[in-house]
Design a protein around this motif. Structure first.
Motif, PDB file in Angstrom:
ATOM      1  N   GLN B   8      -0.178 -10.201 -11.668  1.00 40.49           N
ATOM      2  CA  GLN B   8       1.228  -9.791 -11.645  1.00 40.49           C
ATOM      3  C   GLN B   8       1.314  -8.275 -11.556  1.00 40.49           C
ATOM      4  O   GLN B   8       0.806  -7.577 -12.445  1.00 40.49           O
ATOM      5  CB  GLN B   8       1.963 -10.240 -12.918  1.00 40.49           C
ATOM      6  N   ASP B   9       1.868  -7.820 -10.474  1.00 44.36           N
ATOM      7  CA  ASP B   9       2.113  -6.384 -10.260  1.00 44.36           C
ATOM      8  C   ASP B   9       0.843  -5.564 -10.543  1.00 44.36           C
ATOM      9  O   ASP B   9       0.902  -4.484 -11.134  1.00 44.36           O
ATOM     10  CB  ASP B   9       3.275  -5.924 -11.160  1.00 44.36           C
ATOM     11  N   LEU B  10      -0.289  -6.081 -10.134  1.00 39.50           N
ATOM     12  CA  LEU B  10      -1.578  -5.431 -10.413  1.00 39.50           C
ATOM     13  C   LEU B  10      -1.715  -4.147  -9.585  1.00 39.50           C
ATOM     14  O   LEU B  10      -1.541  -4.157  -8.364  1.00 39.50           O
ATOM     15  CB  LEU B  10      -2.721  -6.390 -10.064  1.00 39.50           C
ATOM     16  N   THR B  11      -2.025  -3.081 -10.284  1.00 42.23           N
ATOM     17  CA  THR B  11      -2.131  -1.769  -9.624  1.00 42.23           C
ATOM     18  C   THR B  11      -3.411  -1.087 -10.080  1.00 42.23           C
ATOM     19  O   THR B  11      -3.773  -1.156 -11.261  1.00 42.23           O
ATOM     20  CB  THR B  11      -0.918  -0.887 -10.001  1.00 42.23           C
ATOM     21  N   LYS B  12      -4.111  -0.472  -9.138  1.00 44.74           N
ATOM     22  CA  LYS B  12      -5.293   0.314  -9.487  1.00 44.74           C
ATOM     23  C   LYS B  12      -5.216   1.645  -8.742  1.00 44.74           C
ATOM     24  O   LYS B  12      -5.104   1.691  -7.524  1.00 44.74           O
ATOM     25  CB  LYS B  12      -6.569  -0.440  -9.102  1.00 44.74           C
ATOM     26  N   THR B  13      -5.273   2.705  -9.534  1.00 47.84           N
ATOM     27  CA  THR B  13      -5.186   4.049  -8.959  1.00 47.84           C
ATOM     28  C   THR B  13      -6.431   4.834  -9.348  1.00 47.84           C
ATOM     29  O   THR B  13      -6.852   4.804 -10.507  1.00 47.84           O
ATOM     30  CB  THR B  13      -3.934   4.768  -9.515  1.00 47.84           C
ATOM     31  N   TYR B  14      -7.036   5.495  -8.372  1.00 45.50           N
ATOM     32  CA  TYR B  14      -8.141   6.427  -8.641  1.00 45.50           C
ATOM     33  C   TYR B  14      -7.617   7.831  -8.377  1.00 45.50           C
ATOM     34  O   TYR B  14      -7.343   8.165  -7.233  1.00 45.50           O
ATOM     35  CB  TYR B  14      -9.331   6.153  -7.714  1.00 45.50           C
ATOM     36  N   LYS B  15      -7.472   8.607  -9.450  1.00 46.07           N
ATOM     37  CA  LYS B  15      -6.887   9.945  -9.342  1.00 46.07           C
ATOM     38  C   LYS B  15      -5.567   9.844  -8.565  1.00 46.07           C
ATOM     39  O   LYS B  15      -4.639   9.236  -9.047  1.00 46.07           O
ATOM     40  CB  LYS B  15      -7.873  10.928  -8.720  1.00 46.07           C
ATOM     41  N   ASP B  16      -5.491  10.377  -7.354  1.00 45.59           N
ATOM     42  CA  ASP B  16      -4.213  10.284  -6.635  1.00 45.59           C
ATOM     43  C   ASP B  16      -4.250   9.249  -5.510  1.00 45.59           C
ATOM     44  O   ASP B  16      -3.365   9.207  -4.672  1.00 45.59           O
ATOM     45  CB  ASP B  16      -3.813  11.664  -6.082  1.00 45.59           C
ATOM     46  N   VAL B  17      -5.287   8.391  -5.511  1.00 47.14           N
ATOM     47  CA  VAL B  17      -5.375   7.348  -4.475  1.00 47.14           C
ATOM     48  C   VAL B  17      -4.904   6.021  -5.066  1.00 47.14           C
ATOM     49  O   VAL B  17      -5.454   5.550  -6.063  1.00 47.14           O
ATOM     50  CB  VAL B  17      -6.834   7.212  -3.960  1.00 47.14           C
ATOM     51  N   HIS B  18      -3.875   5.429  -4.435  1.00 49.52           N
ATOM     52  CA  HIS B  18      -3.377   4.129  -4.892  1.00 49.52           C
ATOM     53  C   HIS B  18      -4.109   3.039  -4.119  1.00 49.52           C
ATOM     54  O   HIS B  18      -3.717   2.673  -3.016  1.00 49.52           O
ATOM     55  CB  HIS B  18      -1.867   4.040  -4.656  1.00 49.52           C
ATOM     56  N   ALA B  19      -5.197   2.554  -4.718  1.00 49.76           N
ATOM     57  CA  ALA B  19      -6.056   1.597  -4.008  1.00 49.76           C
ATOM     58  C   ALA B  19      -5.428   0.205  -3.941  1.00 49.76           C
ATOM     59  O   ALA B  19      -5.532  -0.483  -2.934  1.00 49.76           O
ATOM     60  CB  ALA B  19      -7.422   1.524  -4.683  1.00 49.76           C
ATOM     61  N   VAL B  20      -4.784  -0.217  -5.024  1.00 50.17           N
ATOM     62  CA  VAL B  20      -4.089  -1.513  -5.056  1.00 50.17           C
ATOM     63  C   VAL B  20      -2.683  -1.264  -5.590  1.00 50.17           C
ATOM     64  O   VAL B  20      -2.517  -0.619  -6.625  1.00 50.17           O
ATOM     65  CB  VAL B  20      -4.831  -2.527  -5.974  1.00 50.17           C
ATOM     66  N   LYS B  21      -1.686  -1.764  -4.851  1.00 49.79           N
ATOM     67  CA  LYS B  21      -0.295  -1.472  -5.223  1.00 49.79           C
ATOM     68  C   LYS B  21       0.470  -2.760  -5.497  1.00 49.79           C
ATOM     69  O   LYS B  21       0.769  -3.508  -4.565  1.00 49.79           O
ATOM     70  CB  LYS B  21       0.394  -0.711  -4.092  1.00 49.79           C
ATOM     71  N   GLY B  22       0.740  -3.020  -6.761  1.00 53.16           N
ATOM     72  CA  GLY B  22       1.636  -4.122  -7.152  1.00 53.16           C
ATOM     73  C   GLY B  22       1.255  -5.482  -6.574  1.00 53.16           C
ATOM     74  O   GLY B  22       2.099  -6.166  -5.997  1.00 53.16           O
ATOM     75  N   LEU B  23       0.016  -5.881  -6.787  1.00 54.82           N
ATOM     76  CA  LEU B  23      -0.472  -7.144  -6.207  1.00 54.82           C
ATOM     77  C   LEU B  23      -0.011  -8.347  -7.035  1.00 54.82           C
ATOM     78  O   LEU B  23      -0.269  -8.424  -8.236  1.00 54.82           O
ATOM     79  CB  LEU B  23      -2.004  -7.119  -6.134  1.00 54.82           C
ATOM     80  N   ASP B  24       0.689  -9.269  -6.379  1.00 52.94           N
ATOM     81  CA  ASP B  24       1.075 -10.546  -7.000  1.00 52.94           C
ATOM     82  C   ASP B  24       0.368 -11.651  -6.237  1.00 52.94           C
ATOM     83  O   ASP B  24       0.587 -11.812  -5.040  1.00 52.94           O
ATOM     84  CB  ASP B  24       2.589 -10.756  -6.918  1.00 52.94           C
ATOM     85  N   LEU B  25      -0.465 -12.389  -6.945  1.00 47.79           N
ATOM     86  CA  LEU B  25      -1.316 -13.350  -6.255  1.00 47.79           C
ATOM     87  C   LEU B  25      -1.544 -14.562  -7.141  1.00 47.79           C
ATOM     88  O   LEU B  25      -1.593 -14.442  -8.369  1.00 47.79           O
ATOM     89  CB  LEU B  25      -2.662 -12.659  -5.989  1.00 47.79           C
ATOM     90  N   CYS B  26      -1.625 -15.732  -6.527  1.00 45.16           N
ATOM     91  CA  CYS B  26      -1.945 -16.938  -7.292  1.00 45.16           C
ATOM     92  C   CYS B  26      -2.923 -17.781  -6.467  1.00 45.16           C
ATOM     93  O   CYS B  26      -2.616 -18.148  -5.335  1.00 45.16           O
ATOM     94  CB  CYS B  26      -0.656 -17.701  -7.573  1.00 45.16           C
ATOM     95  N   ILE B  27      -4.103 -18.016  -7.003  1.00 46.95           N
ATOM     96  CA  ILE B  27      -5.123 -18.775  -6.273  1.00 46.95           C
ATOM     97  C   ILE B  27      -5.504 -20.003  -7.098  1.00 46.95           C
ATOM     98  O   ILE B  27      -5.738 -19.893  -8.310  1.00 46.95           O
ATOM     99  CB  ILE B  27      -6.350 -17.878  -5.975  1.00 46.95           C
TER     100      ILE B  27
END
Lengths: 236, 289
Positions: B8-27
């Protein structure tokens, strides 16, 4: 797996770690120091505990640090440990133990070689306790630096700027009473200074410096928690 | 069907790089799910977060109901991971690498030996068990990594770019291996930037671009979003234009209406690359050039 690596490469590993201390022993103890007396002891008797401390430091640091460094940045197999259901403390201790083992092995063989040059005074339990602690302290430091290093150059820089000066300045080859007070204060921040003091006292039958031993343990704990927090900060 | 991965709204940021932005996923359990996108889209970062190798910056990710950040050890017991690059210890042979994995997952000696024999047979590497890793071919190394990841019988297998750098024949062998595993009940989450891999293997595909999931569905559903038939036109051999149509009949009407300067016309079935181009304005490999 580190043990498997050691068992496959034991002769190369031990030979490379023993060359430097044996050369120091020959050059400083048997060559330059022949006939020199420090604090009432022959220089050879004085310098052997220092060289043992130095060997424990370099062997443990390299064995724990370089292997982890390679596993982490080049083989990238350290991720396997991080993705397994094992506590971070256990991972740090596991990576440290190979450094401790190799440090003890190298020092054990070095001590046998030392007996050839100079039958040493009694090597008592406090000597082994200090040696054990020294191997742990520098293995933890090796793991810590390997966890922080971002490149091979980072490891080399640390070796050149910290380990090498520590090797020569921490009372390994000379008595701390021979240097200025200010310099002595700086050297108290080197764990090898405390290791040398404890090993020398236990070898030469002097009163054991428990204060230095406590500081050595403190360094070990600080490095251990440093490793833990670095891992905790970067992974889960 | 049981939900195996949920974010839910998964976000991963490295310093100023937004690698993953608000991921909503169901597997769901039993799926082969593909994460399709170019290099740098955030696929590997998503896998690193889901496999506990990186902390999420915000949002939540759960594997089999366990929060990845709060219960990483529970998650680690359930998942197997095959990373994009080689992650074997090059100082050990194949069997020793697998044995180490078993030890790290608290398997007892007899169980480890039995499982190693089973898995090496499963991936066709029984004869290679004593060989050192650098002596194995690229395909063998990948199969070995899959076998190792299966040591502790994970419910969910992550494969990061499983066939990158492999020849066509080996790629198909790895595909068959993945299908076989899935057929036996293992849920698979894979990332790829090969369109044909996503189409050939995955039950559902998520298209990811610049850290965002921009489309999600079965390959057929995704193709339907742009149209099932693609008409590609080349004018003077220089310019390529794509138009999408619901069927060939409508596509043919369009082709007949094209001006005479259009020299080449290709009518074909739409693929996931068309979907990607339509959604992002780029081809999957554009960012790598």
């Amino acid at each position: 797996m580190d043990l498997r690596f050691l068992s496959r490469n034991w002769y190369k590993t031990l030979a490379t770690t023993l060359i430097a201390p044996v050369l120091y022993l020959l050059a400083f103890g048997y060559g330059l120091g022949r006939g020199v007396v420090i604090e009432g002891y022959s220089y050879l008797d004085f310098v052997i505990p220092g060289i043992v401390a130095l060997t424990a430091m370099t062997t443990s640091f390299n064995a724990a640090g370089m292997k982890l460094h390679v596993d982490r940045l080049f083989y990238k197999c350290f991720d396997e440990a991080l993705m397994s259901p094992i506590g971070l403390f256990s991972i740090v201790i596991g990576k440290t133990l190979i450094g401790v083992l190799r440090g003890l092995l190298s020092c054990g063989i070095l001590l046998i070689a030392c007996f050839v040059f100079s039958p040493m005074p009694a090597v008592d339990p406090l000597f082994w306790l200090t040696l054990f602690a020294t191997c742990f302290v520098f293995s933890f430091l090796g793991v810590l630096v390997a966890l922080v290093a971002k490149s091979h150059q980072d490891m080399s820089v640390f070796m050149s700027l910290v380990i090498l000066p520590m090797s020569f300045l921490s009372g390994t080859f000379f008595s701390l009473s021979q240097i200025p007070e200010s310099m002595r204060l700086v050297l108290w921040f080197s764990p090898l200074t405390h290791s040398s003091l404890c090993l020398r006292a236990s070898t030469l039958g002097q009163p054991f410096p428990w204060f230095s031993f406590t500081i050595l343990l403190f360094f070990g704990l600080a490095f251990l928690f440093g490793c833990y927090f670095i891992l905790k900060k970067t992974s889960l | 069907m049981e939900e195996l991965i949920a974010t839910q709204d998964l976000t991963k940021t490295y310093k100023d790089v937004h690698a993953v932005k608000g991921l909503d996923l169901c597997i769901h359990q039993g799926e082969i799910f593909g994460f399709l996108g170019p290099n740098g889209a955030g696929k590997t970062t998503t896998i690193r977060v889901l496999t506990t190798l990186a902390k999420p910056t915000s949002g939540a990710a759960r594997i089999a109901g366990f929060d990845v950040a709060a219960k990483p050890d529970e998650v680690k017991k359930i998942i197997g991971v095959v990373q994009q690059h080689l992650t074997m210890d090059l100082d050990l042979n194949l069997e020793e690498n697998m044995d180490l994995h078993g030890r790290l997952h608290h398997m007892v000696s007899s169980e480890r030996q039995k499982r190693i024999a089973e898995l090496l047979d499963y991936v066709g590497l029984t004869d290679q068990s004593k060989r050192m890793i650098p002596d194995l071919s690229g395909g063998m190394k990948k199969a070995a990594m899959i076998a190792r990841a299966l040591m502790h019988k994970p419910k969910l297998l992550f494969l990061d770019e499983p066939t990158v750098g492999l020849d066509v024949q080996t790629r198909r062998l790895i595909w068959n291996l993945i299908r076989r595993l899935n057929g036996e009940g293992t849920t698979v989450f894979l990332t790829t930037h090969y369109i044909e891999e996503a189409e050939a293997l995955c039950h559902r595909v998520g298209i990811v671009h610049e850290g965002r999931l921009i489309s999600l569905g079965t390959p057929a559903e995704l193709r339907q979003k742009v149209g099932l038939v693609t008409v590609e036109t080349l004018t003077n051999g220089k310019f390529s234009q794509f138009k999408y149509f619901p069927d060939r009949e409508v596509a043919n009407v369009y082709v007949q209406s094209l001006p005479s300067e259009v020299k080449t016309v290709i009518i074909r079935e739409a693929n996931l690359e068309d979907v990607f181009v339509e959604l992002t304005g780029k081809k999957v490999g554009d960012d790598e050039r």
